[in-house]
Design a protein around this motif. Structure first.
Motif, PDB file in Angstrom:
ATOM      1  N   SER A  63       0.827  -1.218   0.000  1.00  0.00           N
ATOM      2  CA  SER A  63       0.000   0.000   0.000  1.00  0.00           C
ATOM      3  C   SER A  63       0.859   1.265   0.000  1.00  0.00           C
ATOM      4  O   SER A  63       0.322   2.376  -0.061  1.00  0.00           O
ATOM      5  CB  SER A  63      -0.904   0.028   1.235  1.00  0.00           C
ATOM      6  N   PHE A  64       2.171   1.091   0.081  1.00  0.00           N
ATOM      7  CA  PHE A  64       3.055   2.258   0.128  1.00  0.00           C
ATOM      8  C   PHE A  64       3.989   2.315  -1.076  1.00  0.00           C
ATOM      9  O   PHE A  64       5.021   2.988  -1.046  1.00  0.00           O
ATOM     10  CB  PHE A  64       3.847   2.259   1.445  1.00  0.00           C
ATOM     11  N   GLY A 104      -2.321   5.812  17.985  1.00  0.00           N
ATOM     12  CA  GLY A 104      -3.736   5.484  18.178  1.00  0.00           C
ATOM     13  C   GLY A 104      -4.668   6.268  17.277  1.00  0.00           C
ATOM     14  O   GLY A 104      -5.868   6.337  17.527  1.00  0.00           O
ATOM     15  N   VAL A 105      -4.097   6.850  16.201  1.00  0.00           N
ATOM     16  CA  VAL A 105      -4.923   7.626  15.272  1.00  0.00           C
ATOM     17  C   VAL A 105      -5.530   6.678  14.238  1.00  0.00           C
ATOM     18  O   VAL A 105      -4.855   5.766  13.748  1.00  0.00           O
ATOM     19  CB  VAL A 105      -4.036   8.680  14.540  1.00  0.00           C
ATOM     20  N   LYS A 106      -6.808   6.900  13.898  1.00  0.00           N
ATOM     21  CA  LYS A 106      -7.442   6.101  12.835  1.00  0.00           C
ATOM     22  C   LYS A 106      -6.862   6.536  11.497  1.00  0.00           C
ATOM     23  O   LYS A 106      -6.845   7.726  11.198  1.00  0.00           O
ATOM     24  CB  LYS A 106      -8.952   6.356  12.887  1.00  0.00           C
ATOM     25  N   VAL A 107      -6.369   5.598  10.700  1.00  0.00           N
ATOM     26  CA  VAL A 107      -5.787   5.997   9.403  1.00  0.00           C
ATOM     27  C   VAL A 107      -6.433   5.225   8.256  1.00  0.00           C
ATOM     28  O   VAL A 107      -6.968   4.130   8.451  1.00  0.00           O
ATOM     29  CB  VAL A 107      -4.244   5.766   9.345  1.00  0.00           C
ATOM     30  N   GLU A 108      -6.380   5.833   7.068  1.00  0.00           N
ATOM     31  CA  GLU A 108      -6.904   5.166   5.868  1.00  0.00           C
ATOM     32  C   GLU A 108      -5.750   4.854   4.942  1.00  0.00           C
ATOM     33  O   GLU A 108      -4.905   5.706   4.683  1.00  0.00           O
ATOM     34  CB  GLU A 108      -7.899   6.079   5.165  1.00  0.00           C
ATOM     35  N   ILE A 109      -5.728   3.629   4.441  1.00  0.00           N
ATOM     36  CA  ILE A 109      -4.620   3.170   3.603  1.00  0.00           C
ATOM     37  C   ILE A 109      -5.216   2.625   2.299  1.00  0.00           C
ATOM     38  O   ILE A 109      -6.169   1.831   2.344  1.00  0.00           O
ATOM     39  CB  ILE A 109      -3.842   2.046   4.339  1.00  0.00           C
ATOM     40  N   PRO A 110      -4.663   3.028   1.147  1.00  0.00           N
ATOM     41  CA  PRO A 110      -5.220   2.474  -0.099  1.00  0.00           C
ATOM     42  C   PRO A 110      -4.893   0.995  -0.221  1.00  0.00           C
ATOM     43  O   PRO A 110      -3.908   0.516   0.353  1.00  0.00           O
ATOM     44  CB  PRO A 110      -4.491   3.280  -1.191  1.00  0.00           C
ATOM     45  N   ASN A 117      -0.838  -2.295 -11.521  1.00  0.00           N
ATOM     46  CA  ASN A 117       0.373  -1.796 -10.846  1.00  0.00           C
ATOM     47  C   ASN A 117       0.135  -0.428 -10.221  1.00  0.00           C
ATOM     48  O   ASN A 117       0.949   0.489 -10.360  1.00  0.00           O
ATOM     49  CB  ASN A 117       1.558  -1.685 -11.826  1.00  0.00           C
ATOM     50  N   SER A 118      -0.994  -0.299  -9.522  1.00  0.00           N
ATOM     51  CA  SER A 118      -1.260   1.020  -8.923  1.00  0.00           C
ATOM     52  C   SER A 118      -2.014   0.905  -7.601  1.00  0.00           C
ATOM     53  O   SER A 118      -2.666  -0.113  -7.328  1.00  0.00           O
ATOM     54  CB  SER A 118      -2.044   1.897  -9.906  1.00  0.00           C
ATOM     55  N   LEU A 119      -1.919   1.974  -6.837  1.00  0.00           N
ATOM     56  CA  LEU A 119      -2.644   2.035  -5.575  1.00  0.00           C
ATOM     57  C   LEU A 119      -4.134   2.062  -5.890  1.00  0.00           C
ATOM     58  O   LEU A 119      -4.549   2.634  -6.911  1.00  0.00           O
ATOM     59  CB  LEU A 119      -2.238   3.291  -4.792  1.00  0.00           C
ATOM     60  N   ASP A 120      -4.924   1.459  -5.000  1.00  0.00           N
ATOM     61  CA  ASP A 120      -6.354   1.318  -5.245  1.00  0.00           C
ATOM     62  C   ASP A 120      -7.124   2.120  -4.190  1.00  0.00           C
ATOM     63  O   ASP A 120      -7.389   1.635  -3.096  1.00  0.00           O
ATOM     64  CB  ASP A 120      -6.711  -0.183  -5.187  1.00  0.00           C
ATOM     65  N   TYR A 121      -7.476   3.349  -4.561  1.00  0.00           N
ATOM     66  CA  TYR A 121      -8.163   4.225  -3.597  1.00  0.00           C
ATOM     67  C   TYR A 121      -9.652   3.896  -3.467  1.00  0.00           C
ATOM     68  O   TYR A 121     -10.328   4.394  -2.592  1.00  0.00           O
ATOM     69  CB  TYR A 121      -7.952   5.693  -3.975  1.00  0.00           C
ATOM     70  N   GLU A 122     -10.143   3.053  -4.400  1.00  0.00           N
ATOM     71  CA  GLU A 122     -11.555   2.624  -4.307  1.00  0.00           C
ATOM     72  C   GLU A 122     -11.705   1.620  -3.154  1.00  0.00           C
ATOM     73  O   GLU A 122     -12.779   1.467  -2.605  1.00  0.00           O
ATOM     74  CB  GLU A 122     -11.981   1.897  -5.589  1.00  0.00           C
ATOM     75  N   ASN A 123     -10.634   0.915  -2.894  1.00  0.00           N
ATOM     76  CA  ASN A 123     -10.675  -0.106  -1.837  1.00  0.00           C
ATOM     77  C   ASN A 123      -9.724   0.264  -0.713  1.00  0.00           C
ATOM     78  O   ASN A 123      -8.701  -0.379  -0.505  1.00  0.00           O
ATOM     79  CB  ASN A 123     -10.301  -1.467  -2.418  1.00  0.00           C
TER      80      ASN A 123
END
Ligand SMILES: Nc1ncnc2c1ncn2[C@@H]1O[C@H](COP(=O)(O)OP(=O)(O)O)[C@@H](O)[C@H]1O
Ligand SMILES: O=c1ccn([C@@H]2O[C@H](COP(=O)(O)O)[C@@H](O)[C@H]2O)c(=O)[nH]1
Length: 301
Positions: A63-64, A104-110, A117-123
């Motif tokens: 994801s990075f 302890g912060v809530k984070v969003e990860i693609p 071959n790309s990050l998936d921001y839909e999921n």
């Protein structure tokens, strides 16, 4: 913000949030990192649980990956882009995200789409504050700043023939590749990068897991350890002031000294657990048979 030495953070407004225990899971491609993480989650009864309620979550280093340019994507489709070099990852974003998780912060990860071959921001994956966070990937121990964030480091050690034999069908069936591109990429980048960047990080591991998910002894030990940790966390939330004690520094290597005939284990347990980080386990009792050498280490911070 006040950070105590146990497992919670006290915010200035008086709120208390969980401070997760971060476990790094490294290993070569197709060594079984995700499968090991899944097994750990399943054994801990986490997979059927609503993800907002989970005490253990897994995130992937994939994801990075950095976003590719159009020219790089064209190369990637032919197996001519190096996804196995440290520069392929956004180190700073990885570090900042893990730091946020540790606070302890809530984070969003693609997610990651291997077909494009790309990050998936839909999921996107939302990581809610969890007690234990598993972070898996080929180079999670490569970057010193990131490596230092882990409270426990596992290395999944599966032989390279097995890994190649798994990677080829996986990349064709699940990642939309053709055989030529898979083999070109493997020989040009994956294999040399494993030797240069991934394999040398094995020395940083606290626990080496030969044969990956097949090694039920190792997985059971790790799961038991996490259970103990979660139990000690819940009892400390009920008022105990004790720090978390981790009494393992396990090397689950094949026991070559015995010519493979005696696949025993040696578990050394300190008589009096201490909080000294990376301390050696000199006064230890021994439980046999095992091929595990245990020292003791404690949660940093
Ligand atoms: N112990 C095992 N026996 C057989 N197949 C396995 C085993 N572990 C993993 N696999 C398969 O090998 C492939 C790679 O495993 P995975 O866990 O995704 O590895 P990694 O996360 O290290 O790339 C997957 O198709 C998986 O189903
Ligand atoms: O777009 C991509 C991104 C990554 N890869 C390959 O994936 C592996 C890492 O994933 P594992 O699950 O650990 O195998 C790495 O070796 C990259 O080569 C890719 O082919 N395409």
């Amino acid at each position: 913000m006040d950070m105590d030495h146990a497992h919670t953070l006290s915010l200035p407004n008086g709120d208390v949030v969980k401070k997760p225990f971060l476990i790094g899971v490294a290993g070569g491609t197709a060594s079984g990192k995700s499968t090991v993480c899944k097994k750990i989650m399943t054994e801990l009864g986490q997979t059927d649980m609503d993800h907002t309620q989970r005490q253990v979550v897994t995130i992937s280093q994939d994801s990075f990956y950095r976003e590719l340019t159009a020219a790089e994507k064209a190369k990637a489709f032919q197996g001519l882009y190096n996804f196995d070099h440290p520069d392929a990852f956004d180190e700073q974003l990885m570090y900042d995200t893990l730091e946020a998780i540790l606070k302890g912060v809530k984070v969003e990860i693609p997610g990651y789409d291997y077909k494009t071959n790309s990050l998936d921001y839909e999921n996107k994956l939302t990581i809610y504050p969890a007690d234990v966070v598993l972070f898996e990937g080929i180079l999670v121990f490569y970057f010193p700043k990131i490596r230092d964030l882990f409270h426990m480091k596992l290395f999944v050690d599966t032989d390279s023939d097995t890994r190649l034999a798994r990677r080829v069908p996986r990349d064709i069936n699940e990642r939309g590749r053709d055989l030529d591109a898979v083999l070109t990429q493997y020989m040009t980048f994956v294999k040399p990068a494993f030797e240069e960047f991934c394999s040398p990080t094995k020395k940083f591991a606290d626990v080496i897991i030969p044969r990956g998910a097949d090694n039920t002894v190792a997985i059971d030990l790790i799961v038991q350890h996490i259970r103990d940790l979660l139990n000690s966390q819940s009892s400390s939330r009920k008022g105990s002031s004790s720090n978390i004690q981790i009494n393992m520094n396990v090397d689950l290597q094949k026991n070559n000294e015995t010519g493979g005939k005696k696949s025993g284990l040696v578990v050394k347990i300190p008589h009096t657990p201490t909080t000294a980080s990376n301390s050696s386990c000199s006064s230890a009792s021994t439980i046999t048979p095992t091929n595990i050498k245990m020292g003791s280490f404690s949660r940093p911070h």
